[in-house]
Scaffold this motif. Structure first.
Motif, PDB file in Angstrom:
ATOM      1  N   TYR A   1       0.844  -1.202   0.000  1.00 42.57           N
ATOM      2  CA  TYR A   1       0.000   0.000   0.000  1.00 42.57           C
ATOM      3  C   TYR A   1       0.875   1.246   0.000  1.00 42.57           C
ATOM      4  CZ  TYR A   1      -4.070   2.935   0.919  1.00 42.57           C
ATOM      5  OH  TYR A   1      -5.066   3.875   0.800  1.00 42.57           O
TER       6      TYR A   1
ATOM      7  N   PHE B   1       1.890   1.889  -3.478  1.00 36.15           N
ATOM      8  CA  PHE B   1       0.799   2.518  -4.215  1.00 36.15           C
ATOM      9  C   PHE B   1       0.686   3.998  -3.860  1.00 36.15           C
ATOM     10  CE2 PHE B   1      -3.496   3.997  -3.029  1.00 36.15           C
ATOM     11  CZ  PHE B   1      -3.893   4.461  -4.282  1.00 36.15           C
TER      12      PHE B   1
ATOM     13  N   ASN C   1       0.950   6.939  -6.460  1.00 35.06           N
ATOM     14  CA  ASN C   1      -0.188   7.851  -6.599  1.00 35.06           C
ATOM     15  C   ASN C   1       0.260   9.300  -6.411  1.00 35.06           C
ATOM     16  OD1 ASN C   1      -2.979   8.328  -7.008  1.00 35.06           O
ATOM     17  ND2 ASN C   1      -3.352   8.431  -4.817  1.00 35.06           N
TER      18      ASN C   1
ATOM     19  N   THR D   1      -9.082  -3.421  -8.461  1.00 28.02           N
ATOM     20  CA  THR D   1      -7.630  -3.288  -8.431  1.00 28.02           C
ATOM     21  C   THR D   1      -7.037  -3.300  -9.835  1.00 28.02           C
ATOM     22  OG1 THR D   1      -7.557  -4.388  -6.279  1.00 28.02           O
ATOM     23  CG2 THR D   1      -5.509  -4.297  -7.537  1.00 28.02           C
TER      24      THR D   1
ATOM     25  N   GLY E   1      -5.074  -0.206 -11.645  1.00 28.04           N
ATOM     26  CA  GLY E   1      -3.719  -0.293 -12.175  1.00 28.04           C
ATOM     27  C   GLY E   1      -3.642   0.163 -13.619  1.00 28.04           C
TER      28      GLY E   1
ATOM     29  N   LEU F   1      -8.481   2.764  -5.605  1.00 24.43           N
ATOM     30  CA  LEU F   1      -7.487   1.941  -4.930  1.00 24.43           C
ATOM     31  C   LEU F   1      -7.311   2.338  -3.470  1.00 24.43           C
ATOM     32  CD1 LEU F   1      -4.966   1.910  -7.884  1.00 24.43           C
ATOM     33  CD2 LEU F   1      -6.213  -0.073  -7.012  1.00 24.43           C
TER      34      LEU F   1
ATOM     35  N   LEU G   1      -8.120  -1.032  -1.424  1.00 26.59           N
ATOM     36  CA  LEU G   1      -6.970  -1.737  -0.873  1.00 26.59           C
ATOM     37  C   LEU G   1      -6.868  -1.621   0.645  1.00 26.59           C
ATOM     38  CD1 LEU G   1      -4.231  -0.762  -3.502  1.00 26.59           C
ATOM     39  CD2 LEU G   1      -5.468  -2.933  -3.324  1.00 26.59           C
TER      40      LEU G   1
ATOM     41  N   ASN H   1      -2.297   7.308   2.310  1.00 27.54           N
ATOM     42  CA  ASN H   1      -2.419   7.734   0.923  1.00 27.54           C
ATOM     43  C   ASN H   1      -2.262   9.248   0.811  1.00 27.54           C
ATOM     44  OD1 ASN H   1      -3.111   7.511  -1.920  1.00 27.54           O
ATOM     45  ND2 ASN H   1      -5.109   8.331  -1.364  1.00 27.54           N
TER      46      ASN H   1
ATOM     47  N   THR I   1      -0.104  -2.165  -8.173  1.00 26.47           N
ATOM     48  CA  THR I   1      -1.451  -2.414  -7.664  1.00 26.47           C
ATOM     49  C   THR I   1      -1.788  -3.900  -7.667  1.00 26.47           C
ATOM     50  OG1 THR I   1      -2.357  -1.969  -9.877  1.00 26.47           O
ATOM     51  CG2 THR I   1      -2.291  -0.136  -8.325  1.00 26.47           C
TER      52      THR I   1
ATOM     53  N   GLY J   1      -2.969  -5.750  -4.432  1.00 28.39           N
ATOM     54  CA  GLY J   1      -4.238  -6.487  -4.452  1.00 28.39           C
ATOM     55  C   GLY J   1      -4.086  -7.917  -3.983  1.00 28.39           C
TER      56      GLY J   1
END
Length: 413
Positions: A206, A209, A213, A267, A271, A324, A328, A341, A386, A390
């Motif tokens: 995560y 990600f 992001n 997911t 991606g 996501l 996630l 995030n 991702t 996932g």
């Protein structure tokens, strides 16, 4: 497009009022602090950098708190703090006071966003990403509507005009909180047996990600900052076109956000959306590299085309991030994961402006191509990162579909 009656509509109304005030304030803030308060522009930039760095400490703790006491309660507290800090800007008289108030405001804003993300996940039910796409459309409209009001204050040009607008923005936080009272307080979800405390901070997939992001979110810096500076430093395009780029970015978002959001909910889809975002941003940067050559009309046309492509890429990145970030994250720790995030997004927002402007303004067209390569590389990593995240989710299907919020996590008490 219209949100469902009840909690969803109340949350949209609350966010709309809040962003209406934000649109007014953001458009005048730099002019207020430099022209009215008298702080040199470079010191304003330094203060905002310090404030942005301070804001990094607000998101994850606030998200954890939202998981434990309920997201609405945390958001109401942060709105109260932001009311005070926004009104405090009226009394700023020196750089250090400005920096302290801006830092407190940024910390509260980061905490607000973390709690708000958790509340969106609960109110959005089984399709939180789609609800957030709808919400994004409405808040984009609010920002666009707030900007002309700011233009009136700028045109008047007096301290009283600027102060009035700032106090109106402070009042929007109060109205936002009152409207938020119409959203039910969702009780905390129990942590499953064996689930770790502070799991998000140890969740490497995560975190990867969140970092990716954040990198792809720098498309927003391109349209909001790099292109306007590029216009004045490297092209013969009239400065007024910078305002057109600002409006174009929001128009593209309003038009595309919901259609794209409906196509990005798993997911695997997330991606692929990250990949599409990176490649589209790369194409837009390549187009922008050619906007410094030729007659003025050609430069303007190329610049607007490149800006439109980068804006569309930003919509893909937002849709992927919405899906996501929720899909996630485990139900009981949505706030904690939303905070992580946001930490990725805020870190990129703090470091990105200086890096991107130095790259593009320092090297010209080659800088645009380097930036294009960076976006393309980040986008191409999207499916792999991702997919890894996932596969590590408890309960995720082998098909790559992210675990969705459970019924218990999506219903009002």
């Amino acid at each position: 497009m219209t949100p469902e009656p009840g909690p969803q509509r109340a949350l949209v109304a609350s966010s709309f009022v809040n962003r209406l005030g934000t649109g007014m304030f953001v458009a005048v803030s730099a002019l207020y602090f430099t022209l009215v308060v008298g702080i040199p522009a470079r010191q304003v930039g330094t203060g905002l950098t310090i404030a942005g760095t301070a804001g990094l400490i607000g998101s994850v703790p606030a998200g954890m708190l939202a998981d434990r006491v309920g997201p609405r309660a945390v958001q109401l507290v942060t709105l109260l703090v932001q009311t005070v800090t926004m009104a405090g800007f009226v009394f700023v008289h020196s750089w250090w006071v400005f920096t302290v108030v801006a830092a407190l405001d940024r910390i509260a804003d980061a905490a607000n966003n973390a709690a708000r993300g958790t509340l969106i996940g609960r109110v959005g039910g089984e399709r939180p990403a789609l609800f957030r796409a709808k919400l994004r459309t409405f808040v984009s409209i609010a920002v666009v509507l707030g900007t002309p009001v700011a233009g009136i204050a700028i045109q008047i040009g007096t301290r009283a005009a600027y102060v009035t607008l700032i106090l109106v923005n402070a009042a929007t936080y109060v109205v936002c909180a009152l409207l938020l009272l119409r959203v039910p307080e969702f009780p905390p979800l129990p942590r499953p047996a064996g689930a770790r405390r502070f799991a998000a901070l140890a969740d490497r997939p995560y975190a990867a990600f969140a970092a990716l992001n954040g990198l792809l979110s720098l498309q927003g810096v391109v349209t909001a900052l790099v292109i306007p500076l590029w216009i004045t430093a490297r092209t013969q395009v009239p400065p007024s076109v910078a305002a057109a780029v600002f409006g174009l970015n929001f128009v593209v978002g309003i038009v595309l956000m919901q259609p794209i959001g409906r196509r990005v909910e798993t997911t695997a889809q997330g991606g692929r959306a990250l990949r599409a975002s990176g490649l589209a941003a790369a194409a837009g940067c390549a187009v922008l590299a050619g906007s410094a050559a030729g007659p003025r009309w050609a430069q303007t046309s190329v610049l607007l085309l490149g800006a439109a492509i980068v804006s569309a890429a930003g919509v893909w990145a937002l849709a992927a991030g919405f899906s996501l970030a929720f899909g996630l994250a485990p139900d009981h720790a949505q706030g904690e994961y939303q905070g992580l995030n946001l930490l990725g997004l805020d870190t990129a927002a703090a470091a990105g402006p200086a890096a991107l402007t130095a790259l593009v303004l320092g090297f010209g067209a080659p800088g645009w191509f380097v930036l294009a390569a960076g976006f393309a590389a980040a986008g191409l990593l999207g499916p792999a990162v991702t997919g890894w995240a996932g596969r590590c989710r408890p309960g995720a299907a082998v098909t790559g579909r992210a675990a969705r919020p459970s019924a218990a996590g999506s219903s009002a008490p």
